[in-house]
Design an enzyme around this catalytic site. Structure first.
Site, mmCIF file in Angstrom:
data_model
loop_
_atom_site.group_PDB
_atom_site.id
_atom_site.type_symbol
_atom_site.label_atom_id
_atom_site.label_comp_id
_atom_site.label_asym_id
_atom_site.label_seq_id
_atom_site.Cartn_x
_atom_site.Cartn_y
_atom_site.Cartn_z
ATOM 1 N N ILE A 5 0.817 -1.224 0.000
ATOM 2 C CA ILE A 5 0.000 0.000 0.000
ATOM 3 C C ILE A 5 0.843 1.261 0.000
ATOM 4 O O ILE A 5 0.307 2.376 -0.063
ATOM 5 C CB ILE A 5 -0.962 0.021 1.209
ATOM 6 C CG1 ILE A 5 -0.189 -0.138 2.528
ATOM 7 C CG2 ILE A 5 -2.018 -1.065 1.072
ATOM 8 C CD1 ILE A 5 -1.066 -0.033 3.769
ATOM 9 N N LYS A 7 5.253 2.978 -0.432
ATOM 10 C CA LYS A 7 6.699 2.788 -0.545
ATOM 11 C C LYS A 7 7.372 4.118 -0.253
ATOM 12 O O LYS A 7 6.901 5.174 -0.676
ATOM 13 C CB LYS A 7 7.072 2.294 -1.951
ATOM 14 C CG LYS A 7 8.515 1.833 -2.077
ATOM 15 C CD LYS A 7 8.750 1.115 -3.403
ATOM 16 C CE LYS A 7 10.162 0.561 -3.453
ATOM 17 N NZ LYS A 7 10.399 -0.234 -4.676
ATOM 18 N N GLY A 11 11.638 1.875 2.900
ATOM 19 C CA GLY A 11 11.178 0.545 2.526
ATOM 20 C C GLY A 11 9.756 0.573 2.005
ATOM 21 O O GLY A 11 9.362 1.514 1.307
ATOM 22 N N GLU A 12 8.980 -0.449 2.350
ATOM 23 C CA GLU A 12 7.611 -0.596 1.845
ATOM 24 C C GLU A 12 6.628 -0.745 3.000
ATOM 25 O O GLU A 12 7.001 -1.152 4.101
ATOM 26 C CB GLU A 12 7.503 -1.838 0.955
ATOM 27 C CG GLU A 12 8.441 -1.835 -0.239
ATOM 28 C CD GLU A 12 8.468 -3.179 -0.953
ATOM 29 O OE1 GLU A 12 9.027 -3.241 -2.057
ATOM 30 O OE2 GLU A 12 7.943 -4.183 -0.395
ATOM 31 N N LYS A 26 5.314 -2.554 8.019
ATOM 32 C CA LYS A 26 6.375 -1.718 7.449
ATOM 33 C C LYS A 26 7.601 -2.604 7.270
ATOM 34 O O LYS A 26 8.102 -3.186 8.240
ATOM 35 C CB LYS A 26 6.668 -0.562 8.406
ATOM 36 C CG LYS A 26 7.458 0.592 7.832
ATOM 37 C CD LYS A 26 7.424 1.736 8.851
ATOM 38 C CE LYS A 26 8.269 2.901 8.432
ATOM 39 N NZ LYS A 26 8.224 3.992 9.445
ATOM 40 N N ASP A 127 10.762 14.404 12.380
ATOM 41 C CA ASP A 127 10.401 14.266 10.959
ATOM 42 C C ASP A 127 8.891 14.415 10.796
ATOM 43 O O ASP A 127 8.251 13.633 10.086
ATOM 44 C CB ASP A 127 10.875 12.918 10.411
ATOM 45 C CG ASP A 127 10.819 12.858 8.877
ATOM 46 O OD1 ASP A 127 10.748 13.934 8.237
ATOM 47 O OD2 ASP A 127 10.839 11.745 8.325
#
EC number: 2.7.11.30
Length: 283
Positions: A5, A7, A11-12, A26, A127
């Site tokens: 779902i 990227k 990572g993904e 994740k 972040d």
């Protein structure tokens, strides 16, 4: 693992099933092991759980001698990130307050030290951006992606900085990060940096709120001042040298928020917004 779902640079993200429930998985690149370790460590901090921080389920390393996968398994929220949500959703004042107040409640919990035998250290995110905040089914927010977080160890007055090489997102970096003047030994500096980034998120949310029959299309902060993938120098030029900030639409100055269901929070959110505006030099 059911389907991918998302990227990103780390990572993904996959939607998976665990014990019959949907979960988010994740999957970190092997080069991002430090981020996986840090995020896992932060989520497992005592008293970390909060309705406005992404719910942690488990972490694991899977692999053989030739390959390794680093998993972080959390609650799944089908609405996706606040960034995705704002692109496709228009808000009324009630929804604006609900998103803003829930997001800042999560950030407040992150920033707050809880004292006691089983206490919680103060944590700064480092972040914050609309892509790292998720929207829950009840249209409130939860804060995610804690791989860059720093902890304050009050017993030793130490700032625990993660040993990974990742940095935050340039578009959301405060002036003191862009011009390298941030005091890395003073934890409050990281709290203030988070507040700058959160102010930009409030700006994103506010653009999508209808008042007087008007709203703006979704845009990222500084969309009209820097390229779509700005460099450090692009952001430093605009934020530090030219000292420019995202502009307020004229309609925001005259609109009164009237949401009876949220009256207990309205004053707090209004004062918070004013603090942000003052920090940006908008007042």
């Amino acid at each position: 693992m059911v389907k991918q779902i998302g990227k990103g640079r780390y990572g993904e993200v996959w939607m998976g099933r665990w014990r019959g429930e949907r979960v988010a998985v994740k999957v970190f690149f092997t080069t991002e092991e430090a981020s996986w370790f840090r995020e896992t460590e932060i989520y497992q901090t005592v008293l970390m759980r909060h309705e406005n921080i992404l719910g942690f389920i488990a972490a694991d390393i899977k692999g053989t001698g030739s390959w390794t996968q680093l998993y972080l398994i959390t609650d799944y929220h089908e609405s996706g990130s606040l960034y995705d949500y704002l692109k496709s959703t228009t808000l009324d004042t009630r929804a604006l307050l609900r998103l803003s107040y829930s997001a800042v409640s999560g950030l407040c919990h992150l920033h707050t030290e809880i004292f006691g035998t089983q206490g919680k250290p103060a944590i700064a995110h480092r972040d914050l951006k609309s892509k790292n905040i998720l929207v829950k089914k009840n249209s409130t927010c939860c804060i995610a992606d804690l791989g860059l977080a720093v902890k304050f160890i009050s017993d030793t007055n130490e700032v625990d900085i993660p040993p990974n090489t990742r940095v935050g997102t340039k578009r959301y970096m405060p002036p003191e990060v862009l011009d390298e003047s941030l005091n890395r030994c003073h934890f409050q500096s990281y709290i203030m940096a988070d507040m700058y980034s959160f102010g930009l998120i409030l700006w994103e949310i506010s653009r999508r709120c209808v008042s007087g029959g008007i709203m703006e299309e979704y845009q990222l902060p500084y969309h009209d001042l820097v390229p779509s993938d700005p460099s450090y120098e692009d952001m430093r030029e605009v934020v530090c040298i030219k000292r420019q900030r995202p502009s307020f639409a004229n309609r925001w100055s005259s609109d009164e928020v009237q949401t009876p269901a949220l009256t207990t929070h309205t004053c707090e959110v209004t004062l918070f917004l004013m603090d942000i505006r003052a920090a940006f030099g908008w007042l």
